[in-house]
Design an enzyme around this catalytic site. Structure first.
Site, PDB file in Angstrom:
ATOM      1  N   ASP A 191       0.859  -1.207   0.000  1.00  0.00           N
ATOM      2  CA  ASP A 191       0.000   0.000   0.000  1.00  0.00           C
ATOM      3  C   ASP A 191       0.893   1.255   0.000  1.00  0.00           C
ATOM      4  OD1 ASP A 191      -3.052  -0.905   1.272  1.00  0.00           O
ATOM      5  OD2 ASP A 191      -1.379  -2.247   1.614  1.00  0.00           O
ATOM      6  N   GLU A 245      -4.952   7.377   0.098  1.00  0.00           N
ATOM      7  CA  GLU A 245      -5.464   6.731   1.313  1.00  0.00           C
ATOM      8  C   GLU A 245      -4.426   6.719   2.434  1.00  0.00           C
ATOM      9  OE1 GLU A 245      -6.834   2.655   0.926  1.00  0.00           O
ATOM     10  OE2 GLU A 245      -6.928   2.435   3.097  1.00  0.00           O
ATOM     11  N   THR A 292      -6.949  -4.549   0.781  1.00  0.00           N
ATOM     12  CA  THR A 292      -5.754  -4.914   1.558  1.00  0.00           C
ATOM     13  C   THR A 292      -5.986  -6.168   2.411  1.00  0.00           C
ATOM     14  OG1 THR A 292      -5.073  -2.613   1.605  1.00  0.00           O
ATOM     15  CG2 THR A 292      -4.050  -4.046   3.221  1.00  0.00           C
TER      16      THR A 292
END
Ligand SMILES: Nc1ncnc2c1ncn2[C@@H]1O[C@H](COP(=O)(O)O)[C@@H](OP(=O)(O)O)[C@H]1O
Ligand SMILES: [Mg+2]
Ligand SMILES: [Mg+2]
Ligand SMILES: [Mg+2]
Length: 285
Positions: A32, A55, A103
């Protein structure tokens, strides 16, 4: 998005996911972080005056030069830019980045559910979007990854949508973030099948593939970076993504991140309307 997809595959291949718990049932991995770094650094270098909202927390270490993507898609650039976009200034553009959507599923090894989402908004509206699926393999084998894009006034690319069956009513929803509100709503909608999969992006792919009629998530939890690219792609082909009341979300730079009114999405408006009308008042409240 595809460079970020390569980074996501590299992190998994090396095997050290570097998992951090951001909150309850809310993970972040090295993939991520690195994928976001790649996307934001690449966009910021080319478009220094746009607003980019990702994010993950910004990462201020120097970017690996190998992560700067500089190979624009010729097939996209060959399209004519609609006249309605001629007067857009860089400063009016907001890009919402979800470097790795799904995720929980990435960490659980459900890799098909993983996507990279990049949504482009001007003013309040989501106008363009990219969904990249790094672990897609074509039925013929070979090439890994696919990229679907959409732009209002142009349509979508990288994919030919299929219509869902009329014989069954199929919904898709969260795999890892359900709660009583989500379940009560699904029960009221009474589908033949519920596909519980990870990621907002992957659920949109199921809609585009005609595997589900609507994506229903009657709960807070998703954020603007989960829905900007999906909304733009759906809208580009006449579909819809709203909260459960049927209201569009704003994607302006000052908007709150939380999609407090949940998610209701469909490629065919009739199915969006059918679900919206069937959501009971106590849930809407
Ligand atoms: N209750 C919740 N808490 C945190 N994130 C949530 C959430 N519900 C949904 N989300 C986020 O919304 C996206 C889609 O969720 P789901 O797979 O459950 O449908 C995921 O994005 P990320 O994987 O990018 O964080 C997920 O984390
Ligand atoms: Mg997340
Ligand atoms: Mg997400
Ligand atoms: Mg994410």
């Amino acid at each position: 998005a595809s460079r970020a997809g390569e980074i996501i595959r590299d992190v998994m291949r090396k095997g050290d996911l570097g998992i951090i718990e951001k909150g309850e049932n809310d993970l972040q991995t090295e993939a991520d972080r690195s994928a976001q770094h790649c996307i934001i650094a690449s966009l910021a270098q080319k478009f220094p005056n746009i607003t980019i909202i990702g994010e993950e927390e910004p990462n201020y270490t120097a970017v690996n030069p190998d992560w700067i993507a500089n190979n624009p898609s010729e097939s996209v650039l060959s399209k004519k830019c609609p006249d309605q976009y001629n007067d857009i200034q860089e400063k009016d553009v907001v890009v919402w980045v979800d470097p790795l959507d799904g995720t929980s599923e990435y960490a659980a090894g459900l890799l098909e559910n993983v996507t990279v989402l990049i949504g482009i908004a001007v003013g309040d509206r989501a106008l363009g979007g990219v969904i990249h699926q790094p672990y897609f393999t074509s039925p013929e084998g070979g090439c890994i990854g696919r990229t679907i894009w959409g732009l209002q006034g142009v349509g979508i690319g990288g994919f030919i949508p299929k219509a869902p069956t009329k014989d069954k009513f199929i919904l898709t929803t969260t795999r890892s973030h359900s709660n009583p509100l989500v379940e009560e709503t699904l029960k009221k909608l009474n589908p033949d099948t519920i596909l519980r999969v990870g990621g907002a992006g992957y659920k949109i792919l199921l809609l585009l593939e005609g595997k589900a009629h609507a994506y229903v998530f009657a709960s807070p939890g998703c954020k603007r970076w989960d829905t900007c690219a999906p909304e733009a792609i759906l809208t580009a082909i006449g579909g819809k993504l709203t909260d459960v009341h049927g209201n569009l979300y704003s994607y302006s730079k000052s908007t709150p991140y939380q999609n407090k009114g949940g998610v209701l999405a469909a490629v065919i408006e009739e199915y969006h309307e059918k679900c919206r009308k069937a959501i009971p008042p106590n849930i809407l409240k």
